[in-house]
Design a protein around this motif. Structure first.
Motif, PDB file in Angstrom:
ATOM      1  N   GLN A 170       0.872  -1.171   0.000  1.00 44.66           N
ATOM      2  CA  GLN A 170       0.000   0.000   0.000  1.00 44.66           C
ATOM      3  C   GLN A 170       0.907   1.217   0.000  1.00 44.66           C
ATOM      4  OE1 GLN A 170      -2.698   0.085   3.291  1.00 44.66           O
ATOM      5  NE2 GLN A 170      -3.442   2.117   2.827  1.00 44.66           N
ATOM      6  N   ALA A 171       0.555   2.214  -0.815  1.00 42.61           N
ATOM      7  CA  ALA A 171       1.382   3.420  -0.915  1.00 42.61           C
ATOM      8  C   ALA A 171       0.496   4.648  -1.052  1.00 42.61           C
ATOM      9  CB  ALA A 171       2.316   3.321  -2.117  1.00 42.61           C
ATOM     10  N   ARG A 172       1.066   5.769  -0.707  1.00 41.97           N
ATOM     11  CA  ARG A 172       0.373   7.047  -0.820  1.00 41.97           C
ATOM     12  C   ARG A 172       1.194   7.945  -1.725  1.00 41.97           C
ATOM     13  NH1 ARG A 172      -0.160  10.555   4.513  1.00 41.97           N
ATOM     14  NH2 ARG A 172       2.029  10.103   4.372  1.00 41.97           N
ATOM     15  N   ARG A 173       0.524   8.701  -2.593  1.00 40.44           N
ATOM     16  CA  ARG A 173       1.238   9.656  -3.445  1.00 40.44           C
ATOM     17  C   ARG A 173       0.432  10.945  -3.544  1.00 40.44           C
ATOM     18  NH1 ARG A 173       0.628   7.442  -9.664  1.00 40.44           N
ATOM     19  NH2 ARG A 173      -1.577   7.853  -9.833  1.00 40.44           N
ATOM     20  N   GLY A 174       1.162  12.009  -3.874  1.00 38.66           N
ATOM     21  CA  GLY A 174       0.525  13.312  -4.062  1.00 38.66           C
ATOM     22  C   GLY A 174       0.532  14.133  -2.794  1.00 38.66           C
ATOM     23  N   ALA A 175       1.057  15.327  -2.891  1.00 38.76           N
ATOM     24  CA  ALA A 175       1.094  16.224  -1.734  1.00 38.76           C
ATOM     25  C   ALA A 175      -0.213  16.995  -1.596  1.00 38.76           C
ATOM     26  CB  ALA A 175       2.264  17.187  -1.864  1.00 38.76           C
ATOM     27  N   GLN A 176      -0.737  17.490  -2.696  1.00 36.70           N
ATOM     28  CA  GLN A 176      -1.968  18.283  -2.668  1.00 36.70           C
ATOM     29  C   GLN A 176      -3.195  17.378  -2.610  1.00 36.70           C
ATOM     30  OE1 GLN A 176      -1.927  21.529  -2.460  1.00 36.70           O
ATOM     31  NE2 GLN A 176       0.157  22.034  -3.029  1.00 36.70           N
ATOM     32  N   TRP A 206      -4.331   6.981  -2.506  1.00 41.00           N
ATOM     33  CA  TRP A 206      -3.835   5.732  -1.953  1.00 41.00           C
ATOM     34  C   TRP A 206      -3.819   4.690  -3.053  1.00 41.00           C
ATOM     35  CZ3 TRP A 206      -1.533   4.841   2.543  1.00 41.00           C
ATOM     36  CH2 TRP A 206      -1.657   5.823   3.531  1.00 41.00           C
ATOM     37  N   GLY A 207      -2.757   3.907  -3.083  1.00 36.07           N
ATOM     38  CA  GLY A 207      -2.623   2.844  -4.065  1.00 36.07           C
ATOM     39  C   GLY A 207      -2.391   1.508  -3.391  1.00 36.07           C
ATOM     40  N   TRP A 208      -2.940   0.477  -3.984  1.00 35.97           N
ATOM     41  CA  TRP A 208      -2.759  -0.884  -3.513  1.00 35.97           C
ATOM     42  C   TRP A 208      -2.199  -1.689  -4.669  1.00 35.97           C
ATOM     43  CZ3 TRP A 208      -6.561   2.384  -2.207  1.00 35.97           C
ATOM     44  CH2 TRP A 208      -6.767   2.623  -0.842  1.00 35.97           C
ATOM     45  N   SER A 209      -1.129  -2.412  -4.413  1.00 40.88           N
ATOM     46  CA  SER A 209      -0.457  -3.179  -5.457  1.00 40.88           C
ATOM     47  C   SER A 209      -0.398  -4.652  -5.089  1.00 40.88           C
ATOM     48  CB  SER A 209       0.983  -2.700  -5.652  1.00 40.88           C
ATOM     49  OG  SER A 209       1.034  -1.400  -6.148  1.00 40.88           O
ATOM     50  N   VAL A 210      -0.404  -5.450  -6.136  1.00 38.88           N
ATOM     51  CA  VAL A 210      -0.143  -6.877  -6.000  1.00 38.88           C
ATOM     52  C   VAL A 210       1.002  -7.196  -6.948  1.00 38.88           C
ATOM     53  CG1 VAL A 210      -1.972  -7.469  -7.656  1.00 38.88           C
ATOM     54  CG2 VAL A 210      -1.092  -9.209  -6.097  1.00 38.88           C
ATOM     55  N   ARG A 211       1.976  -7.956  -6.445  1.00 34.81           N
ATOM     56  CA  ARG A 211       3.153  -8.317  -7.247  1.00 34.81           C
ATOM     57  C   ARG A 211       3.260  -9.827  -7.281  1.00 34.81           C
ATOM     58  NH1 ARG A 211       7.049  -9.549 -10.171  1.00 34.81           N
ATOM     59  NH2 ARG A 211       8.995  -8.408 -10.289  1.00 34.81           N
ATOM     60  N   GLN A 258      -3.797  -0.325  -8.265  1.00 34.08           N
ATOM     61  CA  GLN A 258      -5.016   0.483  -8.400  1.00 34.08           C
ATOM     62  C   GLN A 258      -4.862   1.683  -7.477  1.00 34.08           C
ATOM     63  OE1 GLN A 258      -8.271  -2.107  -7.307  1.00 34.08           O
ATOM     64  NE2 GLN A 258      -8.710  -2.505  -9.447  1.00 34.08           N
ATOM     65  N   TRP A 259      -5.033   2.870  -8.024  1.00 31.01           N
ATOM     66  CA  TRP A 259      -5.001   4.100  -7.233  1.00 31.01           C
ATOM     67  C   TRP A 259      -6.432   4.472  -6.897  1.00 31.01           C
ATOM     68  CZ3 TRP A 259      -0.541   5.483  -5.288  1.00 31.01           C
ATOM     69  CH2 TRP A 259       0.619   5.052  -5.913  1.00 31.01           C
ATOM     70  N   ASP A 260      -6.730   4.592  -5.606  1.00 33.55           N
ATOM     71  CA  ASP A 260      -8.097   4.878  -5.131  1.00 33.55           C
ATOM     72  C   ASP A 260      -9.104   3.926  -5.778  1.00 33.55           C
ATOM     73  OD1 ASP A 260      -7.366   6.922  -3.373  1.00 33.55           O
ATOM     74  OD2 ASP A 260      -7.457   8.428  -4.953  1.00 33.55           O
ATOM     75  N   GLU A 261      -8.787   2.620  -5.662  1.00 35.59           N
ATOM     76  CA  GLU A 261      -9.649   1.551  -6.200  1.00 35.59           C
ATOM     77  C   GLU A 261      -9.901   1.716  -7.697  1.00 35.59           C
ATOM     78  OE1 GLU A 261     -13.052   1.469  -3.616  1.00 35.59           O
ATOM     79  OE2 GLU A 261     -11.868   0.674  -1.965  1.00 35.59           O
TER      80      GLU A 261
END
Length: 71
Positions: free
Chosen positions: A7-13, A17-22, A30-33
């Protein structure tokens, strides 16, 4: 294990939230589902993740499979 999850977060303004599967071959995010975008990379053919395959019709089945893993 079949996959690893992050799970990761991006963007200052506007924070997203993004969830990844590897898996052994792919990374799918997927960013914000999916509302703020999706990413699909084939690490066998593109280990540096230059080409996002999320909109490629040839990869829809793999994208659907990875989406199920995220749920």
């Amino acid at each position: 294990h079949e996959a690893a999850f992050t799970q990761a977060r991006r963007g200052a303004q506007a924070e997203h939230w993004g969830w990844s599967v590897r898996t052994a071959r792919y990374r799918f995010t997927q960013w914000d589902e999916g509302r703020s975008g999706v990413e699909l990379y084939d690490h066998d053919n593109d280990p540096h993740e230059y080409v996002n395959l999320a909109n490629d019709p040839q990869h829809l089945a793999e994208q659907a499979r990875l989406t199920k893993l995220l749920k």
